[in-house]
Write a protein that holds these residues in place. Structure first.
Motif, PDB file in Angstrom:
ATOM      1  N   THR A 135      -9.529   5.298 -15.359  1.00  0.00           N
ATOM      2  CA  THR A 135     -10.928   5.735 -15.359  1.00  0.00           C
ATOM      3  C   THR A 135     -11.124   7.213 -15.034  1.00  0.00           C
ATOM      4  N   GLY A 136     -10.152   7.815 -14.324  1.00  0.00           N
ATOM      5  CA  GLY A 136     -10.322   9.190 -13.872  1.00  0.00           C
ATOM      6  C   GLY A 136     -11.180   9.310 -12.635  1.00  0.00           C
ATOM      7  N   ARG A 137     -11.707   8.195 -12.146  1.00  0.00           N
ATOM      8  CA  ARG A 137     -12.463   8.148 -10.884  1.00  0.00           C
ATOM      9  C   ARG A 137     -11.552   7.548  -9.832  1.00  0.00           C
ATOM     10  N   VAL A 138     -11.365   8.254  -8.716  1.00  0.00           N
ATOM     11  CA  VAL A 138     -10.388   7.811  -7.721  1.00  0.00           C
ATOM     12  C   VAL A 138     -10.858   6.523  -7.044  1.00  0.00           C
ATOM     13  N   THR A 139      -9.967   5.545  -7.076  1.00  0.00           N
ATOM     14  CA  THR A 139     -10.217   4.226  -6.493  1.00  0.00           C
ATOM     15  C   THR A 139      -9.181   3.974  -5.409  1.00  0.00           C
ATOM     16  N   TYR A 140      -9.652   3.598  -4.236  1.00  0.00           N
ATOM     17  CA  TYR A 140      -8.776   3.312  -3.094  1.00  0.00           C
ATOM     18  C   TYR A 140      -8.851   1.831  -2.751  1.00  0.00           C
ATOM     19  N   LEU A 160       0.827  -1.208   0.000  1.00  0.00           N
ATOM     20  CA  LEU A 160       0.000   0.000   0.000  1.00  0.00           C
ATOM     21  C   LEU A 160       0.860   1.256   0.000  1.00  0.00           C
ATOM     22  N   ILE A 161       0.253   2.335  -0.493  1.00  0.00           N
ATOM     23  CA  ILE A 161       0.885   3.649  -0.501  1.00  0.00           C
ATOM     24  C   ILE A 161      -0.169   4.671  -0.066  1.00  0.00           C
ATOM     25  N   PRO A 162       0.197   5.640   0.808  1.00  0.00           N
ATOM     26  CA  PRO A 162      -0.782   6.660   1.194  1.00  0.00           C
ATOM     27  C   PRO A 162      -1.069   7.606   0.033  1.00  0.00           C
ATOM     28  N   ALA A 163      -2.341   7.982  -0.070  1.00  0.00           N
ATOM     29  CA  ALA A 163      -2.783   8.896  -1.120  1.00  0.00           C
ATOM     30  C   ALA A 163      -3.580  10.022  -0.471  1.00  0.00           C
ATOM     31  N   ILE A 164      -3.105  11.232  -0.654  1.00  0.00           N
ATOM     32  CA  ILE A 164      -3.757  12.413  -0.099  1.00  0.00           C
ATOM     33  C   ILE A 164      -4.626  13.026  -1.188  1.00  0.00           C
ATOM     34  N   ALA A 165      -5.899  13.230  -0.876  1.00  0.00           N
ATOM     35  CA  ALA A 165      -6.811  13.875  -1.826  1.00  0.00           C
ATOM     36  C   ALA A 165      -6.907  15.356  -1.465  1.00  0.00           C
ATOM     37  N   GLN A 166      -6.705  16.200  -2.476  1.00  0.00           N
ATOM     38  CA  GLN A 166      -6.722  17.648  -2.317  1.00  0.00           C
ATOM     39  C   GLN A 166      -7.683  18.241  -3.325  1.00  0.00           C
ATOM     40  N   ASP A 167      -8.488  19.208  -2.890  1.00  0.00           N
ATOM     41  CA  ASP A 167      -9.388  19.886  -3.807  1.00  0.00           C
ATOM     42  C   ASP A 167      -8.566  20.631  -4.854  1.00  0.00           C
ATOM     43  N   ALA A 168      -8.795  20.347  -6.120  1.00  0.00           N
ATOM     44  CA  ALA A 168      -8.002  20.917  -7.211  1.00  0.00           C
ATOM     45  C   ALA A 168      -8.175  22.432  -7.327  1.00  0.00           C
ATOM     46  N   GLN A 169      -9.327  22.981  -6.920  1.00  0.00           N
ATOM     47  CA  GLN A 169      -9.554  24.420  -7.042  1.00  0.00           C
ATOM     48  C   GLN A 169      -9.060  25.181  -5.810  1.00  0.00           C
ATOM     49  N   SER A 170      -9.457  24.730  -4.619  1.00  0.00           N
ATOM     50  CA  SER A 170      -9.154  25.490  -3.405  1.00  0.00           C
ATOM     51  C   SER A 170      -7.826  25.114  -2.761  1.00  0.00           C
ATOM     52  N   LEU A 210     -10.495  12.687 -10.827  1.00  0.00           N
ATOM     53  CA  LEU A 210      -9.076  13.010 -10.834  1.00  0.00           C
ATOM     54  C   LEU A 210      -8.775  14.161 -11.790  1.00  0.00           C
ATOM     55  N   VAL A 211      -8.050  15.161 -11.294  1.00  0.00           N
ATOM     56  CA  VAL A 211      -7.595  16.288 -12.104  1.00  0.00           C
ATOM     57  C   VAL A 211      -6.099  16.153 -12.365  1.00  0.00           C
ATOM     58  N   ASP A 212      -5.345  15.830 -11.308  1.00  0.00           N
ATOM     59  CA  ASP A 212      -3.892  15.701 -11.433  1.00  0.00           C
ATOM     60  C   ASP A 212      -3.407  14.639 -10.460  1.00  0.00           C
ATOM     61  N   PHE A 213      -2.456  13.837 -10.903  1.00  0.00           N
ATOM     62  CA  PHE A 213      -1.892  12.734 -10.121  1.00  0.00           C
ATOM     63  C   PHE A 213      -0.419  13.042  -9.918  1.00  0.00           C
ATOM     64  N   CYS A 224       4.487   8.374  -1.502  1.00  0.00           N
ATOM     65  CA  CYS A 224       3.238   9.047  -1.147  1.00  0.00           C
ATOM     66  C   CYS A 224       2.679   9.702  -2.402  1.00  0.00           C
ATOM     67  N   LEU A 225       1.358   9.704  -2.512  1.00  0.00           N
ATOM     68  CA  LEU A 225       0.693  10.278  -3.683  1.00  0.00           C
ATOM     69  C   LEU A 225      -0.143  11.484  -3.278  1.00  0.00           C
ATOM     70  N   LEU A 226      -0.245  12.432  -4.188  1.00  0.00           N
ATOM     71  CA  LEU A 226      -1.144  13.572  -4.040  1.00  0.00           C
ATOM     72  C   LEU A 226      -2.101  13.531  -5.218  1.00  0.00           C
ATOM     73  N   LEU A 227      -3.374  13.395  -4.906  1.00  0.00           N
ATOM     74  CA  LEU A 227      -4.407  13.334  -5.933  1.00  0.00           C
ATOM     75  C   LEU A 227      -5.192  14.637  -5.879  1.00  0.00           C
ATOM     76  N   GLN A 228      -5.053  15.460  -6.898  1.00  0.00           N
ATOM     77  CA  GLN A 228      -5.853  16.665  -6.965  1.00  0.00           C
ATOM     78  C   GLN A 228      -7.153  16.292  -7.664  1.00  0.00           C
ATOM     79  N   VAL A 229      -8.259  16.592  -6.991  1.00  0.00           N
ATOM     80  CA  VAL A 229      -9.559  16.090  -7.433  1.00  0.00           C
ATOM     81  C   VAL A 229     -10.602  17.196  -7.483  1.00  0.00           C
TER      82      VAL A 229
END
Length: 120
Positions: free
Chosen positions: A45-50, A15-25, A71-74, A82-87
């Motif tokens: 798919t562009g839909r975040v899967t955990y 496993l790897i931690p994935a942080i979801a961040q609002d792409a606009q704010s 997903l906007v940016d990976f 560690c991953l940062l998912l801008q969504v």
């Protein structure tokens, strides 16, 4: 250079931690876990899967609640562990029905809730 999930540094459970961040704010919404297959599914798919550690199963964010993450940016951090998912987040990100899972702050040694659940 094409991306290969095998280049990521997964922990001993795969496993790897994935942080979801609002792409606009830029608001940090939540942290969850992904395995290599969840990474691949998210990118395809562009839909975040955990990966749910408790259920030992994949979960597509919002599949049952409607509170989806598109997903906007990976992004991969410098250590590749560690991953940062801008969504684009629809509705609350937290299972408590709050916008963010990070709604509790410590102020002068006391816990303070910074936001109430959304909707009623």
């Amino acid at each position: 250079m094409s991306f290969d999930p095998a280049t990521l540094k997964f922990d001993e459970r795969g496993l790897i931690p994935a942080i979801a961040q609002d792409a606009q704010s830029g608001e940090v919404l939540m942290m969850a876990w992904m395995n290599a297959e969840a990474v691949t599914r998210t990118l395809e798919t562009g839909r975040v899967t955990y990966w749910s550690r408790s259920r030992q199963a994949f979960w597509i964010k919002g599949e049952t609640s409607g509170h989806v993450q598109d997903l906007v940016d990976f992004r991969v951090d410098c250590d590749r562990d560690c991953l940062l998912l801008q969504v684009n987040q629809t509705g609350p990100a937290c299972h408590t029905n709050r916008r963010s899972c990070f709604y509790t702050a410590l102020r002068d040694g006391e816990e303070v809730e910074l936001m109430a659940p959304m909707g009623g």
